[in-house]
Design a protein around this motif. Structure first.
Motif, short mmCIF file in Angstrom:
data_model
loop_
_atom_site.label_atom_id
_atom_site.label_comp_id
_atom_site.label_asym_id
_atom_site.label_seq_id
_atom_site.Cartn_x
_atom_site.Cartn_y
_atom_site.Cartn_z
N ASP A 55 44.47 35.12 33.62
CA ASP A 55 43.26 34.33 33.85
C ASP A 55 43.07 33.41 32.65
O ASP A 55 43.28 33.82 31.52
CB ASP A 55 42.05 35.23 34.03
CG ASP A 55 40.90 34.52 34.74
OD1 ASP A 55 40.82 33.29 34.65
OD2 ASP A 55 40.10 35.20 35.39
N TRP B 187 43.96 25.70 37.70
CA TRP B 187 44.45 26.74 36.80
C TRP B 187 45.77 26.32 36.13
O TRP B 187 45.97 26.57 34.95
CB TRP B 187 44.67 28.03 37.59
CG TRP B 187 45.39 29.10 36.83
CD1 TRP B 187 44.82 30.04 36.02
CD2 TRP B 187 46.80 29.32 36.77
NE1 TRP B 187 45.79 30.84 35.48
CE2 TRP B 187 47.01 30.41 35.93
CE3 TRP B 187 47.89 28.69 37.35
CZ2 TRP B 187 48.29 30.89 35.65
CZ3 TRP B 187 49.16 29.17 37.08
CH2 TRP B 187 49.34 30.26 36.24
N ILE C 157 35.18 30.78 40.28
CA ILE C 157 35.74 30.83 38.93
C ILE C 157 34.67 31.03 37.87
O ILE C 157 34.98 31.39 36.74
CB ILE C 157 36.59 29.58 38.60
CG1 ILE C 157 35.73 28.32 38.55
CG2 ILE C 157 37.74 29.45 39.57
CD1 ILE C 157 36.46 27.11 38.02
N GLY D 98 36.62 35.26 37.81
CA GLY D 98 37.44 34.21 37.23
C GLY D 98 38.48 33.62 38.15
O GLY D 98 38.48 33.81 39.36
N ARG D 99 39.38 32.87 37.56
CA ARG D 99 40.38 32.13 38.31
C ARG D 99 41.40 33.05 38.99
O ARG D 99 41.77 32.85 40.14
CB ARG D 99 41.10 31.14 37.39
CG ARG D 99 40.21 29.98 37.00
CD ARG D 99 40.57 29.50 35.59
NE ARG D 99 39.79 28.35 35.17
CZ ARG D 99 38.54 28.40 34.75
NH1 ARG D 99 37.89 29.54 34.70
NH2 ARG D 99 37.91 27.30 34.36
N LYS D 100 41.86 34.05 38.26
CA LYS D 100 42.88 34.95 38.80
C LYS D 100 42.41 35.62 40.08
O LYS D 100 43.09 35.60 41.10
CB LYS D 100 43.25 36.00 37.76
CG LYS D 100 44.21 37.04 38.27
CD LYS D 100 44.49 38.07 37.20
CE LYS D 100 45.40 39.16 37.70
NZ LYS D 100 45.84 40.05 36.62
N ARG E 8 40.20 31.75 31.95
CA ARG E 8 38.77 31.55 31.68
C ARG E 8 38.45 31.83 30.21
O ARG E 8 38.69 32.94 29.71
CB ARG E 8 37.94 32.45 32.58
CG ARG E 8 36.45 32.28 32.39
CD ARG E 8 35.70 33.23 33.32
NE ARG E 8 34.30 33.23 33.04
CZ ARG E 8 33.42 32.42 33.63
NH1 ARG E 8 33.83 31.56 34.52
NH2 ARG E 8 32.15 32.48 33.33
#
Length: 189
Positions: free
Chosen positions: A182, A121, A66, A72-74, A184
């Motif tokens: 995302d 998330w 991440i 990132g998270r996605k 972030r």
């Protein structure tokens, strides 16, 4: 907000779908293939430890992914859920106890990576006023899925089909994650 909520619910349901089927039916799959027939109690618990221990670096990988710019998270969720689904499909090819431990460990590694990111998330994606309810309802859909999908899996002939059902659920999770925002460094709402 509606799109985000529905996609999150589907992702939770699909995640639990794959996780629960894999956890409940992999021992049956092994028994069908004869892989666990001559295993001692020592070997059984050693294998459980090996499989569980790989979850720790999986969580660490999730925390590291991440922080990668433009990932990132996605994309951490997409990568880890696709890898988890692929490992379930590959698990259908096992013929030895060692391969069983290896593929089971690989599935658990990527499952831990995905869940580390996904569970972090979810509260970031919803506004503070509804965050608790959003997380609770998402978890509800996952729990409901974990009740229904084993009933469906029990009706499938052959354990290979059950693995494909689990992997299909995880790939649905991957597809859904592609459309999640995302979180972030930004507020969604």
């Amino acid at each position: 907000m509606t799109r985000l909520t529905i996609l999150t619910w589907i992702c939770y349901a699909a995640d639990y779908w794959g996780f629960v089927i894999a956890g409940n039916f992999l021992p049956k799959f092994l028994a069908d293939r004869g892989a666990a027939a001559n295993e001692s109690t020592y070997d059984t618990y050693r294998n459980y430890i090996i499989i569980a221990v790989v979850g720790v670096p999986g969580v660490i990988l999730g925390a590291a992914l991440i922080e990668i710019p433009r990932f990132g998270r996605k994309w951490a969720m997409v990568f880890s859920s696709a890898s988890m689904g692929a490992s379930l499909f590959l698990y259908a090819t096992i013929t030895t106890p060692a391969a069983s431990v290896g593929f089971n460990a690989m599935e658990y590694f990527f499952q831990s990576t995905f869940n580390a990111v996904f569970y972090g998330w979810t509260p970031e994606a919803f506004p503070a006023a509804v965050r608790g309810s959003a997380c609770g309802l998402a978890s509800f859909w996952g729990r409901l899925s974990s009740i229904i999908t084993p009933l469906i899996a029990a009706c499938i002939e052959g354990s290979t089909g059950v693995l494909y059902l689990a992997g299909g659920g995880v790939f649905l999770c991957t597809l859904t994650a592609l459309f999640l925002p995302d979180t972030r460094d930004r507020e969604i709402f």
